[in-house]
Design a protein around this motif. Structure first.
Motif, mmCIF file in Angstrom:
data_model
loop_
_atom_site.group_PDB
_atom_site.id
_atom_site.type_symbol
_atom_site.label_atom_id
_atom_site.label_comp_id
_atom_site.label_asym_id
_atom_site.label_seq_id
_atom_site.Cartn_x
_atom_site.Cartn_y
_atom_site.Cartn_z
ATOM 1 N N ASN A 83 -4.312 0.753 7.585
ATOM 2 C CA ASN A 83 -4.336 1.428 6.442
ATOM 3 C C ASN A 83 -5.525 0.337 5.192
ATOM 4 O OD1 ASN A 83 -3.747 1.419 3.507
ATOM 5 N ND2 ASN A 83 -1.575 2.745 3.587
ATOM 6 N N GLU A 84 -6.535 0.572 5.110
ATOM 7 C CA GLU A 84 -7.660 0.448 4.614
ATOM 8 C C GLU A 84 -7.218 -0.394 3.290
ATOM 9 O OE1 GLU A 84 -10.811 2.286 4.921
ATOM 10 O OE2 GLU A 84 -11.127 2.443 6.766
ATOM 11 N N ALA A 112 -3.558 -3.641 6.059
ATOM 12 C CA ALA A 112 -2.669 -3.588 6.781
ATOM 13 C C ALA A 112 -2.970 -3.558 7.873
ATOM 14 C CB ALA A 112 -1.700 -3.659 6.431
ATOM 15 N N THR A 113 -2.895 -3.747 8.876
ATOM 16 C CA THR A 113 -2.611 -3.236 10.188
ATOM 17 C C THR A 113 -1.253 -2.966 11.178
ATOM 18 O OG1 THR A 113 -4.457 -3.800 10.826
ATOM 19 C CG2 THR A 113 -3.136 -2.924 13.217
ATOM 20 N N TYR A 114 -1.212 -1.953 11.194
ATOM 21 C CA TYR A 114 0.598 -1.325 11.684
ATOM 22 C C TYR A 114 0.670 -0.765 13.121
ATOM 23 C CZ TYR A 114 1.579 -1.056 6.693
ATOM 24 O OH TYR A 114 1.543 -1.659 5.276
ATOM 25 N N VAL A 115 1.851 -1.686 13.882
ATOM 26 C CA VAL A 115 1.975 -0.742 15.196
ATOM 27 C C VAL A 115 3.550 -0.295 15.484
ATOM 28 C CG1 VAL A 115 2.697 -3.031 15.885
ATOM 29 C CG2 VAL A 115 1.388 -2.481 17.163
ATOM 30 N N PHE A 116 3.183 1.174 16.553
ATOM 31 C CA PHE A 116 4.516 1.682 16.803
ATOM 32 C C PHE A 116 4.817 1.192 18.089
ATOM 33 C CE2 PHE A 116 2.524 3.498 12.793
ATOM 34 C CZ PHE A 116 3.916 3.708 12.753
ATOM 35 N N GLU A 145 9.760 -3.787 5.644
ATOM 36 C CA GLU A 145 10.786 -3.986 4.400
ATOM 37 C C GLU A 145 10.548 -2.689 2.999
ATOM 38 O OE1 GLU A 145 12.305 -7.294 3.945
ATOM 39 O OE2 GLU A 145 12.827 -7.624 5.867
ATOM 40 N N ASP A 146 9.609 -2.629 2.648
ATOM 41 C CA ASP A 146 8.870 -2.120 1.708
ATOM 42 C C ASP A 146 8.970 -0.660 1.775
ATOM 43 O OD1 ASP A 146 6.993 -1.666 -0.871
ATOM 44 O OD2 ASP A 146 6.034 -0.289 0.216
ATOM 45 N N GLU A 147 9.615 -0.011 0.393
ATOM 46 C CA GLU A 147 9.933 1.574 1.218
ATOM 47 C C GLU A 147 8.676 2.651 1.261
ATOM 48 O OE1 GLU A 147 12.982 3.350 1.369
ATOM 49 O OE2 GLU A 147 13.637 0.861 1.570
ATOM 50 N N ASP A 148 7.320 2.401 0.340
ATOM 51 C CA ASP A 148 6.606 2.766 0.420
ATOM 52 C C ASP A 148 5.923 3.012 1.883
ATOM 53 O OD1 ASP A 148 6.448 4.023 -1.956
ATOM 54 O OD2 ASP A 148 5.511 2.328 -2.779
ATOM 55 N N GLU A 149 5.847 1.479 2.628
ATOM 56 C CA GLU A 149 4.845 1.592 3.848
ATOM 57 C C GLU A 149 6.176 2.633 4.813
ATOM 58 O OE1 GLU A 149 2.822 -2.690 4.006
ATOM 59 O OE2 GLU A 149 4.703 -2.359 3.389
ATOM 60 N N LEU A 150 7.260 2.129 4.191
ATOM 61 C CA LEU A 150 8.180 3.037 5.325
ATOM 62 C C LEU A 150 8.293 3.813 5.436
ATOM 63 C CD1 LEU A 150 11.779 0.593 5.104
ATOM 64 C CD2 LEU A 150 10.058 0.753 7.224
ATOM 65 N N GLU A 151 7.986 4.920 4.276
ATOM 66 C CA GLU A 151 7.733 6.413 4.225
ATOM 67 C C GLU A 151 6.258 6.624 4.922
ATOM 68 O OE1 GLU A 151 7.117 10.196 1.069
ATOM 69 O OE2 GLU A 151 8.291 7.603 0.230
ATOM 70 N N GLU A 152 5.575 5.818 4.126
ATOM 71 C CA GLU A 152 3.901 6.363 5.420
ATOM 72 C C GLU A 152 4.225 6.461 7.211
ATOM 73 O OE1 GLU A 152 0.189 3.738 5.820
ATOM 74 O OE2 GLU A 152 0.066 4.127 3.215
ATOM 75 N N ALA A 153 5.474 5.189 7.528
ATOM 76 C CA ALA A 153 5.049 4.023 8.506
ATOM 77 C C ALA A 153 5.426 6.132 9.067
ATOM 78 C CB ALA A 153 5.783 4.059 8.896
ATOM 79 N N SER A 154 6.993 6.456 8.621
ATOM 80 C CA SER A 154 7.655 7.627 8.843
ATOM 81 C C SER A 154 6.177 9.075 9.286
ATOM 82 C CB SER A 154 8.665 8.153 8.306
ATOM 83 O OG SER A 154 9.152 9.259 8.635
#
Length: 89
Positions: free
Chosen positions: A29-30, A34-38, A64-73
């Motif tokens: 996510n530019e 940040a980089t996220y891994v599933f 844990e951040d709600e916006d990050e969780l929503e985006e990850a989903s």
């Protein structure tokens, strides 16, 4: 975290227990820089977990951040519904 190869990673929990996980995919996510891994456990492919990568320490952090969780989903849903990806699976 210990990256074994492009597909496997060992994750240690807070008690030091090591778990072998498979990497499903990662994304950057530019905007957040940040980089996220599933990842998922090989014995249970249905449960997919998303972690944020701390580039400085090479640690995986719980999202844990709600916006990050929503985006990850949303990213995971898009991945699961992509026709080209499903052809490869």
């Amino acid at each position: 975290m210990e990256l074994l190869n492009d597909d496997d990673i060992i994750i240690k929990d807070e008690n030091g227990k090591e778990t072998l996980m498979k990497i499903l995919f990662s994304y950057d996510n530019e905007e957040r820089n940040a980089t996220y891994v599933f990842v998922y456990e090989p014995s249970n492919e249905e449960d997919v977990y998303c972690f944020k990568v701390n580039e400085e320490t090479n640690e995986l952090l719980m999202v844990e951040d709600e916006d990050e969780l929503e985006e990850a989903s949303e990213v995971l849903d898009a991945f699961n519904n992509d026709e080209k990806i499903n052809e490869i699976k």
